[in-house]
Design an enzyme around this catalytic site. Structure first.
Site, PDB file in Angstrom:
ATOM      1  N   THR A 265       1.208  -2.002  -6.861  1.00 42.16           N
ATOM      2  CA  THR A 265       1.996  -2.946  -6.049  1.00 42.16           C
ATOM      3  C   THR A 265       1.080  -4.075  -5.583  1.00 42.16           C
ATOM      4  O   THR A 265      -0.099  -3.845  -5.304  1.00 42.16           O
ATOM      5  CB  THR A 265       2.598  -2.193  -4.856  1.00 42.16           C
ATOM      6  OG1 THR A 265       3.511  -1.215  -5.363  1.00 42.16           O
ATOM      7  CG2 THR A 265       3.363  -3.135  -3.916  1.00 42.16           C
TER       8      THR A 265
ATOM      9  N   THR B  56      -1.775  -8.751  -7.854  1.00 38.13           N
ATOM     10  CA  THR B  56      -2.599  -8.495  -9.039  1.00 38.13           C
ATOM     11  C   THR B  56      -1.898  -7.470  -9.946  1.00 38.13           C
ATOM     12  O   THR B  56      -1.857  -7.642 -11.171  1.00 38.13           O
ATOM     13  CB  THR B  56      -4.001  -7.984  -8.625  1.00 38.13           C
ATOM     14  OG1 THR B  56      -4.433  -8.699  -7.472  1.00 38.13           O
ATOM     15  CG2 THR B  56      -5.007  -8.189  -9.738  1.00 38.13           C
TER      16      THR B  56
ATOM     17  N   ASP C 115      -3.880  -0.655 -10.480  1.00 34.80           N
ATOM     18  CA  ASP C 115      -3.439  -1.180  -9.180  1.00 34.80           C
ATOM     19  C   ASP C 115      -4.507  -2.128  -8.623  1.00 34.80           C
ATOM     20  O   ASP C 115      -5.674  -2.075  -9.032  1.00 34.80           O
ATOM     21  CB  ASP C 115      -3.215  -0.001  -8.207  1.00 34.80           C
ATOM     22  CG  ASP C 115      -2.234  -0.340  -7.095  1.00 34.80           C
ATOM     23  OD1 ASP C 115      -1.920  -1.536  -6.895  1.00 34.80           O
ATOM     24  OD2 ASP C 115      -1.771   0.594  -6.421  1.00 34.80           O
ATOM     25  N   GLY C 116      -4.098  -2.951  -7.682  1.00 38.89           N
ATOM     26  CA  GLY C 116      -5.026  -3.835  -6.982  1.00 38.89           C
ATOM     27  C   GLY C 116      -5.677  -3.105  -5.817  1.00 38.89           C
ATOM     28  O   GLY C 116      -5.488  -1.900  -5.616  1.00 38.89           O
ATOM     29  N   ALA C 117      -6.456  -3.840  -5.029  1.00 43.96           N
ATOM     30  CA  ALA C 117      -7.091  -3.255  -3.843  1.00 43.96           C
ATOM     31  C   ALA C 117      -7.393  -4.388  -2.870  1.00 43.96           C
ATOM     32  O   ALA C 117      -7.424  -5.563  -3.252  1.00 43.96           O
ATOM     33  CB  ALA C 117      -8.372  -2.527  -4.218  1.00 43.96           C
ATOM     34  N   ASP C 118      -7.604  -4.009  -1.619  1.00 45.79           N
ATOM     35  CA  ASP C 118      -7.940  -5.001  -0.590  1.00 45.79           C
ATOM     36  C   ASP C 118      -9.442  -5.111  -0.380  1.00 45.79           C
ATOM     37  O   ASP C 118      -9.945  -6.185  -0.050  1.00 45.79           O
ATOM     38  CB  ASP C 118      -7.220  -4.647   0.710  1.00 45.79           C
ATOM     39  CG  ASP C 118      -5.726  -4.605   0.487  1.00 45.79           C
ATOM     40  OD1 ASP C 118      -5.174  -5.642   0.073  1.00 45.79           O
ATOM     41  OD2 ASP C 118      -5.118  -3.542   0.648  1.00 45.79           O
TER      42      ASP C 118
ATOM     43  N   GLU D  85       1.155   4.706  -3.754  1.00 44.53           N
ATOM     44  CA  GLU D  85       0.012   4.297  -4.594  1.00 44.53           C
ATOM     45  C   GLU D  85      -1.029   5.413  -4.667  1.00 44.53           C
ATOM     46  O   GLU D  85      -1.600   5.666  -5.729  1.00 44.53           O
ATOM     47  CB  GLU D  85      -0.639   3.039  -4.009  1.00 44.53           C
ATOM     48  CG  GLU D  85       0.202   1.793  -4.187  1.00 44.53           C
ATOM     49  CD  GLU D  85      -0.380   0.575  -3.499  1.00 44.53           C
ATOM     50  OE1 GLU D  85      -0.104  -0.544  -3.945  1.00 44.53           O
ATOM     51  OE2 GLU D  85      -1.110   0.725  -2.495  1.00 44.53           O
TER      52      GLU D  85
ATOM     53  N   LYS E  73     -12.713  -9.449  -3.343  1.00 49.01           N
ATOM     54  CA  LYS E  73     -12.415  -8.116  -2.785  1.00 49.01           C
ATOM     55  C   LYS E  73     -13.659  -7.224  -2.719  1.00 49.01           C
ATOM     56  O   LYS E  73     -13.594  -6.131  -2.157  1.00 49.01           O
ATOM     57  CB  LYS E  73     -11.334  -7.422  -3.625  1.00 49.01           C
ATOM     58  CG  LYS E  73     -10.024  -8.208  -3.774  1.00 49.01           C
ATOM     59  CD  LYS E  73      -9.255  -8.238  -2.496  1.00 49.01           C
ATOM     60  CE  LYS E  73      -7.910  -8.927  -2.582  1.00 49.01           C
ATOM     61  NZ  LYS E  73      -6.917  -8.292  -3.410  1.00 49.01           N
TER      62      LYS E  73
HETATM   63  C1  5RP Z   1      -0.441  -2.727  -1.757  1.00 47.85           C
HETATM   64  C2  5RP Z   1      -1.884  -2.756  -2.128  1.00 47.85           C
HETATM   65  C3  5RP Z   1      -2.333  -3.881  -2.992  1.00 47.85           C
HETATM   66  O1  5RP Z   1      -2.838  -3.349  -4.160  1.00 47.85           O
HETATM   67  C4  5RP Z   1      -3.397  -4.648  -2.281  1.00 47.85           C
HETATM   68  O2  5RP Z   1      -2.870  -5.088  -1.048  1.00 47.85           O
HETATM   69  C5  5RP Z   1      -3.906  -5.840  -3.113  1.00 47.85           C
HETATM   70  O3  5RP Z   1      -2.868  -6.783  -3.214  1.00 47.85           O
HETATM   71  P1  5RP Z   1      -3.058  -8.130  -4.023  1.00 47.85           P
HETATM   72  O4  5RP Z   1      -3.250  -7.775  -5.452  1.00 47.85           O
HETATM   73  O5  5RP Z   1      -1.783  -8.881  -3.771  1.00 47.85           O
HETATM   74  O6  5RP Z   1      -4.268  -8.848  -3.464  1.00 47.85           O
HETATM   75  O7  5RP Z   1      -2.661  -1.902  -1.787  1.00 47.85           O
HETATM   76  O8  5RP Z   1      -0.159  -1.658  -0.902  1.00 47.85           O
END
Ligand code: 5RP
Length: 234
Positions: free
Chosen positions: A29, A32, A84-87, A106, A124
């Protein structure tokens, strides 16, 4: 000068190299993960047999719109590859996730994946978790004030996440507390302490989960690997 969106796309496109015909994919989600989903849609349109397990209602909707077939996670205990993406990503490849609010599903899908590949732009990467992002903690609405107080007693400054003026609701009907810790010295210890708070449904510390992190840098994709985790790639 490439934009953040360009760097995210670079990482997302690189993750398509891990996708093989017949796979069940955990679909992350966020912005990315959405770019990865668009790439998956291209592979499906080109005839590749793929199915997705979405980690949020938003991703499920996007997959349907893009023509990516979905399968229910209730019918399986594992997926072949989760992307998946990450913060935040630290040097050990531990992560903070959940600023998009989908951390609960996730984490289940990432844990159930034979391979978990994380896609990020280089902003990130952090020397230590918590330097920029709060730790999102999903809590049942009944106990949220108690959970907030408990997080404060662990040293956090806590904000109830809001959306359009209302308390944010996850896909699971819960709230999210964004917990900022002045020093997140032992993420492992903290993860245990947070998980032990009654009412906590999940948290955004994803420790020892990512096998591979693909980083869009604008000068090519950097591949970071955790020793001992599967990194199969075509
Ligand atoms: C959602 C997440 C996303 O993977 C995270 O926030 C990264 O988002 P983005 O790709 O929009 O920077 O953990 O719950």
């Amino acid at each position: 000068m490439p934009s953040t969106g360009d760097l995210k796309r670079e990482a997302a496109e690189a993750a398509l190299g891990y996708v093989k015909p017949g796979m069940v994919l955990g679909l992350g989600t966020g912005s990315t993960a959405r770019l990865f989903l668009e790439g998956v849609a291209r592979l499906v349109a080109g005839g590749m047999d793929l199915k997705g397990v979405p980690t949020s209602l938003a991703t499920a909707g996007a997959a349907k719109d893009l023509g990516v077939p979905l399968t229910s996670f209730e019918e399986r205990a594992s997926v072949d590859l989760a992307v998946d993406g990450a913060d935040e990503v630290d040097p050990k490849l531990d992560l903070i996730k959940g600023l998009g609010g989908a951390l609960f599903r996730e984490k289940i899908v990432a844990a159930a994946a034979q391979q978990f590949v994380v896609i990020v732009d280089e902003s990130k990467l952090v020397p230590r978790l918590g330097v920029r992002a709060p730790v999102p903690v999903e809590v049942h609405p009944f106990g949220w004030r108690f959970a907030a107080k408990s997080l404060e007693s662990l040293g956090a400054t806590v904000d109830l996440r809001r959306a359009s003026g209302e308390a944010f609701r996850t896909d699971n009907g819960n709230h999210i507390l964004d917990a900022r810790f002045p020093s997140l010295a032992s993420a492992e210890r903290l993860a245990g302490q947070i998980a032990a708070i009654p009412g906590v449904v999940g948290h955004g510390l994803f420790l020892k989960m990512a096998g591979t992190v693909l980083v869009g840098t604008g000068k090519g994709v950097r591949t970071l690997r955790r020793p001992g985790k599967p990194t199969r790639r075509s």
